[in-house]
Write a protein that holds these residues in place. Structure first.
Motif, PDB file in Angstrom:
ATOM      1  N   GLU A 134      15.588 -13.856  40.717  1.00  0.00           N
ATOM      2  CA  GLU A 134      15.897 -12.430  40.738  1.00  0.00           C
ATOM      3  C   GLU A 134      17.408 -12.218  40.827  1.00  0.00           C
ATOM      4  O   GLU A 134      18.118 -12.994  41.472  1.00  0.00           O
ATOM      5  CB  GLU A 134      15.215 -11.768  41.931  1.00  0.00           C
ATOM      6  CG  GLU A 134      13.700 -11.822  41.899  1.00  0.00           C
ATOM      7  CD  GLU A 134      13.098 -11.147  43.118  1.00  0.00           C
ATOM      8  OE1 GLU A 134      13.285  -9.916  43.267  1.00  0.00           O
ATOM      9  OE2 GLU A 134      12.470 -11.838  43.931  1.00  0.00           O
ATOM     10  N   LYS A 135      17.849 -11.141  40.224  1.00  0.00           N
ATOM     11  CA  LYS A 135      19.270 -10.810  40.324  1.00  0.00           C
ATOM     12  C   LYS A 135      19.664 -10.579  41.770  1.00  0.00           C
ATOM     13  O   LYS A 135      20.732 -11.025  42.215  1.00  0.00           O
ATOM     14  CB  LYS A 135      19.576  -9.584  39.469  1.00  0.00           C
ATOM     15  CG  LYS A 135      19.425  -9.827  37.975  1.00  0.00           C
ATOM     16  CD  LYS A 135      19.692  -8.547  37.188  1.00  0.00           C
ATOM     17  CE  LYS A 135      19.476  -8.779  35.698  1.00  0.00           C
ATOM     18  NZ  LYS A 135      19.666  -7.533  34.908  1.00  0.00           N
ATOM     19  N   ARG A 136      18.815  -9.889  42.511  1.00  0.00           N
ATOM     20  CA  ARG A 136      19.130  -9.621  43.922  1.00  0.00           C
ATOM     21  C   ARG A 136      19.105 -10.894  44.759  1.00  0.00           C
ATOM     22  O   ARG A 136      19.643 -10.936  45.868  1.00  0.00           O
ATOM     23  CB  ARG A 136      18.165  -8.586  44.506  1.00  0.00           C
ATOM     24  CG  ARG A 136      16.723  -9.040  44.588  1.00  0.00           C
ATOM     25  CD  ARG A 136      15.817  -8.016  45.239  1.00  0.00           C
ATOM     26  NE  ARG A 136      16.063  -7.945  46.656  1.00  0.00           N
ATOM     27  CZ  ARG A 136      15.315  -7.223  47.497  1.00  0.00           C
ATOM     28  NH1 ARG A 136      14.295  -6.517  47.035  1.00  0.00           N
ATOM     29  NH2 ARG A 136      15.580  -7.205  48.773  1.00  0.00           N
ATOM     30  N   ARG A 182       9.349 -13.132  37.660  1.00  0.00           N
ATOM     31  CA  ARG A 182      10.019 -14.355  37.212  1.00  0.00           C
ATOM     32  C   ARG A 182       9.154 -15.106  36.197  1.00  0.00           C
ATOM     33  O   ARG A 182       9.654 -15.642  35.207  1.00  0.00           O
ATOM     34  CB  ARG A 182      10.341 -15.240  38.413  1.00  0.00           C
ATOM     35  CG  ARG A 182      11.326 -14.615  39.397  1.00  0.00           C
ATOM     36  CD  ARG A 182      11.375 -15.396  40.697  1.00  0.00           C
ATOM     37  NE  ARG A 182      10.079 -15.377  41.362  1.00  0.00           N
ATOM     38  CZ  ARG A 182       9.755 -16.132  42.406  1.00  0.00           C
ATOM     39  NH1 ARG A 182      10.639 -16.989  42.892  1.00  0.00           N
ATOM     40  NH2 ARG A 182       8.560 -16.045  42.950  1.00  0.00           N
ATOM     41  N   HIS A 212      13.072 -11.358  50.458  1.00  0.00           N
ATOM     42  CA  HIS A 212      12.449 -10.134  50.930  1.00  0.00           C
ATOM     43  C   HIS A 212      12.132 -10.219  52.419  1.00  0.00           C
ATOM     44  O   HIS A 212      11.857 -11.279  52.960  1.00  0.00           O
ATOM     45  CB  HIS A 212      11.163  -9.873  50.144  1.00  0.00           C
ATOM     46  CG  HIS A 212      11.361  -9.846  48.659  1.00  0.00           C
ATOM     47  ND1 HIS A 212      11.916  -8.783  47.998  1.00  0.00           N
ATOM     48  CD2 HIS A 212      11.093 -10.775  47.700  1.00  0.00           C
ATOM     49  CE1 HIS A 212      11.981  -9.036  46.706  1.00  0.00           C
ATOM     50  NE2 HIS A 212      11.493 -10.245  46.494  1.00  0.00           N
ATOM     51  N   ARG A 232      13.167  -7.791  33.684  1.00  0.00           N
ATOM     52  CA  ARG A 232      12.385  -7.618  34.925  1.00  0.00           C
ATOM     53  C   ARG A 232      13.246  -7.842  36.170  1.00  0.00           C
ATOM     54  O   ARG A 232      12.781  -8.364  37.180  1.00  0.00           O
ATOM     55  CB  ARG A 232      11.191  -8.575  34.972  1.00  0.00           C
ATOM     56  CG  ARG A 232      10.330  -8.636  33.712  1.00  0.00           C
ATOM     57  CD  ARG A 232       9.544  -7.360  33.483  1.00  0.00           C
ATOM     58  NE  ARG A 232       8.481  -7.590  32.524  1.00  0.00           N
ATOM     59  CZ  ARG A 232       8.627  -7.460  31.198  1.00  0.00           C
ATOM     60  NH1 ARG A 232       9.809  -7.109  30.689  1.00  0.00           N
ATOM     61  NH2 ARG A 232       7.607  -7.666  30.387  1.00  0.00           N
ATOM     62  N   HIS A 233      14.542  -7.503  36.077  1.00  0.00           N
ATOM     63  CA  HIS A 233      15.494  -7.707  37.180  1.00  0.00           C
ATOM     64  C   HIS A 233      15.656  -9.186  37.515  1.00  0.00           C
ATOM     65  O   HIS A 233      16.006  -9.550  38.644  1.00  0.00           O
ATOM     66  CB  HIS A 233      15.070  -6.927  38.432  1.00  0.00           C
ATOM     67  CG  HIS A 233      14.876  -5.464  38.197  1.00  0.00           C
ATOM     68  ND1 HIS A 233      15.931  -4.611  37.962  1.00  0.00           N
ATOM     69  CD2 HIS A 233      13.753  -4.706  38.137  1.00  0.00           C
ATOM     70  CE1 HIS A 233      15.469  -3.382  37.770  1.00  0.00           C
ATOM     71  NE2 HIS A 233      14.160  -3.413  37.872  1.00  0.00           N
ATOM     72  N   CYS A 234      15.381 -10.044  36.527  1.00  0.00           N
ATOM     73  CA  CYS A 234      15.494 -11.491  36.699  1.00  0.00           C
ATOM     74  C   CYS A 234      16.322 -12.069  35.553  1.00  0.00           C
ATOM     75  O   CYS A 234      16.561 -11.406  34.543  1.00  0.00           O
ATOM     76  CB  CYS A 234      14.111 -12.160  36.696  1.00  0.00           C
ATOM     77  SG  CYS A 234      13.001 -11.587  38.003  1.00  0.00           S
ATOM     78  N   ASP A 263       4.051 -12.446  38.641  1.00  0.00           N
ATOM     79  CA  ASP A 263       5.383 -12.366  39.223  1.00  0.00           C
ATOM     80  C   ASP A 263       6.408 -12.093  38.110  1.00  0.00           C
ATOM     81  O   ASP A 263       6.311 -12.656  37.020  1.00  0.00           O
ATOM     82  CB  ASP A 263       5.692 -13.700  39.916  1.00  0.00           C
ATOM     83  CG  ASP A 263       6.980 -13.677  40.705  1.00  0.00           C
ATOM     84  OD1 ASP A 263       8.054 -13.744  40.071  1.00  0.00           O
ATOM     85  OD2 ASP A 263       6.911 -13.631  41.940  1.00  0.00           O
TER      86      ASP A 263
END
Length: 331
Positions: free
Chosen positions: A103-105, A4, A271, A128-130, A2
């Protein structure tokens, strides 16, 4: 791995020794951090972790006991649940680090502000967008009382009133969602026998089923420990009894059911994931007895009828309102 977990391992020197990983994903992180243990409230992830790392991950709504030098919270979707989990972790970490990764999102930057209740938050890494954040717990708060955070609301039904109890992080916390409201109006004429509320959440449908069909055995199944605890509280508040099942999907359900009733879930974290719902439709026949019925509510745009008919039988639309439909099919 993952993403994260990958961010954590970029700072692996911080996570040696006795460490609690709260809400950890079902990857190889426990294998990489041999002195760490997990706390999970997702039955599917817990089953995978238990199979690979026996005895090192604990399932439930309360933090497992232990002497931890640090803890990491993998950011959940709910802000209210994050508050509870951070307080639970900080309560045993006076003078020790508490980490938050997400995660940023998923809103990790916003959520990092919740760390300020325990000290000055610091961002340690972004990849990693985290992001990975940390706070040294200046003063440990008291252990939180989960039940004190419950929200209750009354539900008026044709056969009497119910009181619904919801906990932080549970779907439709503190309110009745539109899909369940529509399905509650169409619970009549179900086959007698063993009933299942699949994806039970706070036990709204399950409690209504037990009130309407008191002589039928009732089981409530959910993947989330906080949902199952909410259902337990709802049943107890209304003087009702049922079996509670922690399971990742319909494969965890009993066989020989007379009916499966569901407002099926379709979110996993931030998600959208329809896998559990689609598995319900394709495998319901294996869990229903002859003449058993699947009755569910779904968003009108979802193409469920062809799937139901392919795996179970003719699909009827019992009602449609506000973007939802009630489907019924018998084995």
């Amino acid at each position: 791995m993952d993403p994260r977990s990958e961010v954590l391992l970029r700072q692996a020197e911080l996570f040696e020794g006795e460490l609690l990983l709260a809400g950890l994903p079902a990857d190889d992180l426990l294998g990489t951090l041999p002195q760490a243990c997990g706390w999970n409230w997702h039955a599917g992830d817990q089953a995978l972790l238990a199979a690979r790392f026996a005895g090192r991950s604990h399932f439930g709504t309360r933090m497992p006991e232990g002497h931890y030098h640090a803890a990491v919270l993998f950011l959940p979707k709910s802000r209210e649940l994050t508050d509870y989990l951070l307080q639970a972790l900080a309560s045993c970490l006076a003078g020790k680090p508490l980490y938050l990764v997400g995660e940023k999102r998923g809103g990790i930057e916003r959520a990092s502000k919740q760390l300020a209740a325990y000290g000055k938050p610091r961002k340690l890494d972004s990849a990693r967008h985290c992001q990975l954040w940390c706070v040294e717990v200046n003063q440990a708060p008291p252990v939180p009382d989960l039940h004190a955070l419950a929200q209750c609301y009354p539900l008026q039904l044709s056969d009497g009133a119910l009181e619904i109890v919801t906990l932080p992080g549970v779907f439709a916390h503190g309110r009745l969602d539109r899909g369940s409201a529509l399905l509650l109006e169409h619970l009549h004429d179900l086959p007698s026998g063993h009933l299942l509320d699949f994806g039970c959440g706070a036990g709204v449908l399950g409690a209504a089923l037990k009130r309407r069909y008191p002589d039928s055995e009732l089981s409530l199944l959910d993947v989330d420990a906080f949902a199952l605890e909410s259902s337990r509280l709802t049943l107890a508040r209304n003087g009702l009894t049922a079996n509670l099942i922690a399971g990742s999907g319909i494969e965890s359900a009993p066989e020989g059911l007379s009916a499966i009733v569901s407002n099926p879930p379709f979110h996993q974290g931030v998600h959208t994931d329809y896998q559990a719902s689609e598995n319900l439709l394709t495998q319901a026949a294996h869990h229903l007895g002859k003449g058993g019925e699947l009755r569910l509510v779904a968003n009108s745009f979802l193409k469920y009828p062809p799937l139901i008919e392919r795996h179970l039988g003719p699909c009827r639309t019992l009602a449609e309102a506000e973007g939802f439909r009630i489907y019924s099919a018998r084995r």
